[in-house]
Design an enzyme around this catalytic site. Structure first.
Site, PDB file in Angstrom:
ATOM      1  CB  SER A   9      41.809 -17.369 -84.177  1.00 11.90           C
ATOM      2  OG  SER A   9      41.037 -16.190 -84.219  1.00 11.90           O
TER       3      SER A   9
HETATM    4  N1  SAH Z   1      41.991 -12.344 -87.392  1.00 14.41           N
HETATM    5  C1  SAH Z   1      42.827 -12.001 -86.268  1.00 14.41           C
HETATM    6  C2  SAH Z   1      42.119 -12.285 -84.971  1.00 14.41           C
HETATM    7  C3  SAH Z   1      42.131 -11.066 -84.116  1.00 14.41           C
HETATM    8  S1  SAH Z   1      40.986 -11.072 -82.758  1.00 14.41           S
HETATM    9  C4  SAH Z   1      44.174 -12.714 -86.355  1.00 14.41           C
HETATM   10  O1  SAH Z   1      44.352 -13.573 -87.228  1.00 14.41           O
HETATM   11  O2  SAH Z   1      45.075 -12.388 -85.580  1.00 14.41           O
HETATM   12  C5  SAH Z   1      39.715 -10.015 -83.401  1.00 14.41           C
HETATM   13  C6  SAH Z   1      40.105  -8.610 -83.761  1.00 14.41           C
HETATM   14  O3  SAH Z   1      38.896  -7.920 -84.102  1.00 14.41           O
HETATM   15  C7  SAH Z   1      40.755  -7.790 -82.653  1.00 14.41           C
HETATM   16  O4  SAH Z   1      42.004  -7.339 -83.092  1.00 14.41           O
HETATM   17  C8  SAH Z   1      39.777  -6.630 -82.433  1.00 14.41           C
HETATM   18  O5  SAH Z   1      40.414  -5.420 -82.124  1.00 14.41           O
HETATM   19  C9  SAH Z   1      39.060  -6.564 -83.781  1.00 14.41           C
HETATM   20  N2  SAH Z   1      37.745  -5.921 -83.782  1.00 14.41           N
HETATM   21  C10 SAH Z   1      36.766  -5.968 -82.854  1.00 14.41           C
HETATM   22  N3  SAH Z   1      35.691  -5.260 -83.237  1.00 14.41           N
HETATM   23  C11 SAH Z   1      35.996  -4.732 -84.465  1.00 14.41           C
HETATM   24  C12 SAH Z   1      35.309  -3.904 -85.394  1.00 14.41           C
HETATM   25  N4  SAH Z   1      34.077  -3.421 -85.134  1.00 14.41           N
HETATM   26  N5  SAH Z   1      35.921  -3.573 -86.557  1.00 14.41           N
HETATM   27  C13 SAH Z   1      37.175  -4.024 -86.828  1.00 14.41           C
HETATM   28  N6  SAH Z   1      37.876  -4.800 -85.991  1.00 14.41           N
HETATM   29  C14 SAH Z   1      37.304  -5.170 -84.824  1.00 14.41           C
END
Ligand code: SAH
Length: 218
Positions: free
Chosen positions: A70
């Site tokens: 993000s």
């Molecule tokens: N907090 C992260 C942002 C990653 S984007 C950072 O700081 O880099 C969001 C993430 O959520 C992705 O990696 C995606 O694979 C994950 N995601 C999506 N649906 C999910 C679920 N049901 N359970 C766990 N992770 C999930």
């Protein structure tokens, strides 16, 4: 120092200061522990090598597997809204690069984080370990169900956009707990929602329009 030159680490520290001043404080984030964490966590170590020089830019970046880290401001804003302090236990859904988890770990007691892409779960767990974070536990799985074993959580942060707020997450929120989650249709404009549990009841606040990657299900 005469003829001073900046080492790579110093350059990143300077970029981080600038990021905090120009992208985060200027947009109204003022919580000191959030700002301290944003100044400290080495964001350039959470992005793929080819994006290292852009790590402190004012936007999200690709981290592989169709996912993104993000935008720095969003990470700071969600952290501030969650009101972390050294007594609080946090659940994060969507570990991704592990960056938000690290920021939370700097400001809270412990962080449990779930990632649905197995490769990202492994990579971020290794990265966080290498960086010395002992209060973060990462697991691979579908965050929809939360993590009952370590519940209730004072803070739950979801970093993928769900069409509805998963009921298990609401159930696993502690009294006076705060749940921050983007809600809306995938790839369209979503709303960042804050739920607060008070006397067993749920108070809902609409915070901002945002755009996150979709919440997936296994
Ligand atoms: N907090 C992260 C942002 C990653 S984007 C950072 O700081 O880099 C969001 C993430 O959520 C992705 O990696 C995606 O694979 C994950 N995601 C999506 N649906 C999910 C679920 N049901 N359970 C766990 N992770 C999930």
């Amino acid at each position: 120092m005469e003829g001073s030159f900046l080492q790579l680490d110093d350059r990143n520290a300077v970029a981080r200061e600038k990021m905090v001043d120009q992208q985060i404080i200027s947009r109204g984030v003022s919580d000191q522990s959030t700002l301290k964490a944003m100044r400290k966590v080495p964001r350039h170590l959470f992005v793929p090598k080819e994006y290292e020089s852009e790590a402190y830019d004012d936007n999200p970046l690709p981290i592989g597997y169709g996912q993104t880290i993000s935008q720095p401001y969003i990470v700071a804003y969600m952290t501030e809204v969650a009101e972390p302090d050294s007594s609080k236990t946090v659940l994060e859904i969507g570990t991704g690069s592990g960056y938000q988890a690290a920021v939370l770990a700097e400001t809270a007691k412990s962080v449990y984080s779930i990632e649905i892409v197995p490769e990202l779960a492994i990579e971020s767990a290794e990265r966080l370990k290498k960086l010395g974070y002992k209060n973060i536990t990462v697991k691979y799985g579908d965050g929809y169900r939360g993590w009952r074993e370590f519940s209730p959580f004072d803070i739950i942060i979801v970093t993928a956009a769900a069409e509805q707020i998963p009921q298990p997450l609401i159930d696993q929120l502690a009294e006076n707990g705060r749940l921050v989650i983007p809600v809306g249709t995938p790839l369209a404009v979503q709303e960042l929602i804050l739920l607060i549990k008070k006397d067993g009841k749920i108070e809902k606040r609409r915070l901002a329009f945002v755009r996150f990657v979709p919440f997936k299900r296994l």
